[in-house]
Structure formats: C-alpha cells, structure tokens
Design an enzyme around this catalytic site. Structure first.
Site, PDB file in Angstrom:
ATOM      1  N   HIS A  37    -115.197  37.932 -70.508  1.00  0.00           N
ATOM      2  CA  HIS A  37    -114.743  38.150 -69.167  1.00  0.00           C
ATOM      3  C   HIS A  37    -115.924  37.819 -68.080  1.00  0.00           C
ATOM      4  O   HIS A  37    -115.548  37.554 -66.944  1.00  0.00           O
ATOM      5  CB  HIS A  37    -114.374  39.616 -68.918  1.00  0.00           C
ATOM      6  CG  HIS A  37    -113.401  40.024 -69.743  1.00  0.00           C
ATOM      7  ND1 HIS A  37    -113.765  41.076 -71.035  1.00  0.00           N
ATOM      8  CD2 HIS A  37    -111.862  40.007 -69.983  1.00  0.00           C
ATOM      9  CE1 HIS A  37    -112.636  41.308 -71.610  1.00  0.00           C
ATOM     10  NE2 HIS A  37    -111.630  41.017 -70.742  1.00  0.00           N
ATOM     11  N   GLN A  61     -97.081  45.172 -71.665  1.00  0.00           N
ATOM     12  CA  GLN A  61     -97.242  43.976 -72.520  1.00  0.00           C
ATOM     13  C   GLN A  61     -97.697  44.551 -74.116  1.00  0.00           C
ATOM     14  O   GLN A  61     -97.877  43.611 -74.876  1.00  0.00           O
ATOM     15  CB  GLN A  61     -98.331  43.172 -71.756  1.00  0.00           C
ATOM     16  CG  GLN A  61     -99.830  43.702 -71.989  1.00  0.00           C
ATOM     17  CD  GLN A  61    -100.510  42.540 -71.155  1.00  0.00           C
ATOM     18  OE1 GLN A  61    -100.571  42.480 -69.823  1.00  0.00           O
ATOM     19  NE2 GLN A  61    -101.562  41.879 -71.791  1.00  0.00           N
ATOM     20  N   VAL A 178    -115.530  32.106 -74.980  1.00  0.00           N
ATOM     21  CA  VAL A 178    -117.020  32.360 -75.431  1.00  0.00           C
ATOM     22  C   VAL A 178    -117.020  32.960 -76.663  1.00  0.00           C
ATOM     23  O   VAL A 178    -116.273  33.693 -76.978  1.00  0.00           O
ATOM     24  CB  VAL A 178    -117.610  33.375 -74.331  1.00  0.00           C
ATOM     25  CG1 VAL A 178    -118.965  33.596 -74.621  1.00  0.00           C
ATOM     26  CG2 VAL A 178    -117.257  32.836 -73.218  1.00  0.00           C
TER      27      VAL A 178
END
Ligand code: PAF
Length: 291
Positions: A37, A61, A178
């Site tokens: 993030h 979701q 990442v």
C-alpha cells in the site's frame, strides 16, 4: 495529516485544494497497510499535490462473513503509516456513511471480466461490491488519478472498465506488486499465515516463476500451466485456479496456444486458513524467424 469520516468533510477539505488548481491523488485501501500500500501512497505523492488515502473495509465485497470478520482492522497504525508515506488526508468512514439505511444501488460489471477467476471463486457479488465502493469513493474524492496495486490484477481490469463505462474523470494508475525478499507477494492476509504455512505460501510465486520460465522457453500455454501446477503440488498446495489469460480482456489462452504476446498468469490458493492470490505478466520472447 487529517482524518475525515464523512463525505461532506472530505469534500470541504478538498474544495480549496481543487480551487487552487492542485492535483488530487487517491489511494483506496481496506487498511492493514503494508509496504505494498505504501508504494501506492508514495506513487500518488510523486504524481499529485494532495494525497487522499481511504481506509474502509468494504463489507459488500466479502462473500464470506468469516473472512470479513477476520480482516485486520488497524486504523491507528494505518493513519501513521499513510502519513509517513505522504498522505495528506485519510478518509475513514463508518459503513453507514457509504451504505446508509435504504441504500439500494449496485454498480455491476457483467460478463467474463467479473465472472471468471476471482468472480467465479468468490461469487459475482465480489466485483459488484468492489465496483460499487470504488465508484462511490471516486465520486466522493473526484481525484485526478487513483492508484491501484497490480497484485489485484482482475480488480484493476474491472476498475478500468467501470471508470471508462461510467465516464469517471479519473486516471487509473497501477503500481507493481511489492514482494517479501523470498518472493511472497505482500498482502494484509499474510499476517494470518502460521509458521508451518508461511514457507508453503511461496508455492504461489514459485509456480508463477515456473510458468514464466516455461513461456520464456517457448512452451505452449498448456505446458507452461502444467509446470506451474507441478510446483504447487510439490508444496502441497491445491490451486483454486492457475490461469493464463489475455491481460486486458481476461480471455483464457487455449492449452495448445504458443503465447506470442503478453500473457497474464494468475493463481489463487488457500494456504492453511488463508486465501492468497498472485500474478505475473510475461512477455514471450520475440520469434527468431529465418532471414
Ligand atoms: O484492493 C482493495 O483493497 C479493495 O478492493 C478496494 C479497492 C480498496 C475496494 O474496497
């Protein structure tokens, strides 16, 4: 750094920035921020004058109430991390702010973009939930650009579709996944991997590596997929899917296809109690035709 809880506060905070012609960048998150993030926040910082980060665990979701309940909530740490990476404003609404009593509207992306892969595993409500909350967040912030992680490759395709179809005036930017030093893609869910499951979680990135190597060696889609499945099996990990698809449409490659352009390779699997996803984009070698 300011925290705001309502859309009205958010708009009031951004109005003078916009009036002064400053570019607003936005990073939507569900919190439990990690280096992945923060790479989005830093990219937004580099490309904007004002950076907004949202922290909202979007209930619509989640297909599995247990998964929603287990999702880490670490707002205080998130705010500090977001500020350290360059955020100016954190938007952290309560669920009732985005879904007030009587709420009845869903943004639904139809067809294979939302119904295959993650959509097939998590139910089509998953991407309806993502499309709806992302639309609501983009309408609340109205950013010039919004940054998303490549790890959620199908989400990126869905969000691009929504933004294009609804004419939302926001540029969608994507930042590379990442990884931990050993290759595990960073995820808020990794914290729930127990000591025995953490090494097995490497099955995903290693399987993707095997598919990549096979494609780069000229293997067919079917043979490349088999190489990846063998790696998953060697780690005792059963995939929900391991798929080779066209990156923009998510159309699957036929097993006999010899990839001749960019291929998106996606994998999802449970490792112990934790559901993980990962992907890579592979560019096959250029054909070496005789002169
Ligand atoms: O990628 C996520 O964390 C979420 O799906 C998003 C985009 C913040 C929407 O809730």
């Amino acid at each position: 750094m300011r925290i705001v809880r309502t859309v009205a506060e958010l708009r009031a905070a951004l109005a003078p920035e916009r009036a002064a012609g400053r570019r607003v960048g936005f990073v939507p998150t569900m919190g439990a921020l990690h280096e992945g993030h923060l790479s989005l926040v830093r990219a937004a910082r580099a490309g904007s004058d004002v950076v907004v980060v949202s922290v909202f665990v979007n209930p619509t979701q989640f297909d599995d109430p247990g998964d929603l309940a287990a999702y880490p909530r670490t707002e205080e740490a998130d705010v500090a991390l977001a500020a350290g990476a360059g955020a100016d404003l954190v938007f952290a609404p309560e669920a009732a702010e985005l879904y007030p009593r009587g709420y009845a509207t869903t943004v639904a992306v139809t067809g294979p973009l939302a119904e295959t892969l993650e959509g097939a595993q998590r139910g089509r409500g998953h991407f309806d939930g993502v499309a709806t909350v992302v639309t609501k967040l983009l309408l609340a912030v109205v950013p010039d650009a919004a940054w998303f992680g490549a790890k959620d490759a199908q989400q990126v395709v869905v969000v691009r579709r929504v933004v294009a179809d609804l004419g939302i005036p926001t540029r969608v930017e994507v930042v590379a996944t990442v990884r931990e030093a050993d290759g595990l893609a960073m995820s808020s869910r990794n914290a729930r991997l127990g000591p025995a499951d953490r090494p097995r979680a490497l099955a995903l990135s290693r399987a993707l590596g095997a598919v990549r190597a096979a494609i780069e060696a000229g293997a067919s889609a079917g043979a490349a997929r088999a190489a990846g499945l063998a790696v998953l099996a060697a780690h005792g990990v059963e995939p929900e899917y391991l798929a080779l698809v066209e990156p923009d449409t998510l159309d699957p490659l036929a097993p006999a296809d010899a990839p001749d352009r960019r291929v998106l390779v996606l994998v999802a699997a449970h490792v112990g109690p934790v559901r993980l996803i990962d992907n890579v984009t592979v560019t096959p070698p250029a054909p070496t035709g005789a002169l």
